[in-house]
Design an enzyme around this catalytic site. Structure first.
Site, short mmCIF file in Angstrom:
data_model
loop_
_atom_site.label_atom_id
_atom_site.label_comp_id
_atom_site.label_asym_id
_atom_site.label_seq_id
_atom_site.Cartn_x
_atom_site.Cartn_y
_atom_site.Cartn_z
N HIS A 100 51.62 36.36 36.55
CA HIS A 100 52.47 37.56 36.64
C HIS A 100 53.84 37.17 37.16
CE1 HIS A 100 50.22 37.14 40.41
NE2 HIS A 100 51.30 37.59 41.02
N HIS A 102 57.02 38.84 39.31
CA HIS A 102 57.53 39.95 40.13
C HIS A 102 58.98 40.23 39.72
CE1 HIS A 102 54.42 39.63 43.41
NE2 HIS A 102 54.31 38.42 42.89
#
Ligand code: 5GP
Ligand code: ZN
Length: 137
Positions: A100, A102
């Protein structure tokens, strides 16, 4: 999809999330523990533990998507800038082993978020580092 992976479930809509954006490959959601207002996560729908596992065909779409989201945040949230943070491995602070990115909106007068005390590059070690890394490319 990986059975016991919470981000697989969120990315594929099995667990509801505050979704800012979705397409065939990605879902972008609000982080449950935001560093700042609007802190979001780009999640691929396929499971990759981290950047080392990510397929090139997915990886090449990540930065354009981060830019798209960042530009929308600047307009929508009034943040003059944003940070991209992407942790790989426990020692690097990765707590969820599903790749992922941010996206952290930054506001005027906000506290430090991504910062370190600069050290000094050791002359003797410099060559060793360069040689060691280049040998693995
Ligand atoms: P990491 O430390 O692995 O780079 O970041 C994991 C991030 O995921 C953290 O910022 C944490 O707040 C967020 N997070 C963990 N579990 C959930 C969840 O179930 N939903 C959402 N929206 N965010 C989560
Ligand atoms: Zn996963």
């Amino acid at each position: 999809m990986k059975e016991d992976c919470i981000f697989c479930k969120i990315a594929n809509g099995e667990i509801p999330s505050a979704t800012l954006y979705e397409d065939h490959d990605f879902r972008v959601i609000l982080d449950l523990g935001p560093a700042t207002r609007g802190h979001a996560l780009i999640l691929p729908k396929e499971h990759y533990a981290d950047l080392c596992e990510l397929e090139d065909s997915t990886a090449e779409k990540v930065l354009p998507l981060a830019r798209k989201m960042g530009k929308a945040m600047i307009k929508a949230l009034g943040c003059p800038g944003f940070n991209l943070v992407q942790n790989n491995g426990e020692e690097a602070g990765q707590t969820v082993r599903h790749f992922h990115v941010h996206i952290i909106p930054r506001y005027q007068g906000g506290s430090k978020i991504v910062a370190w005390e600069p050290g000094r590059l050791d002359e003797a070690d410099k060559e060793k580092i360069v040689e060691a890394v280049r040998a693995e490319l």
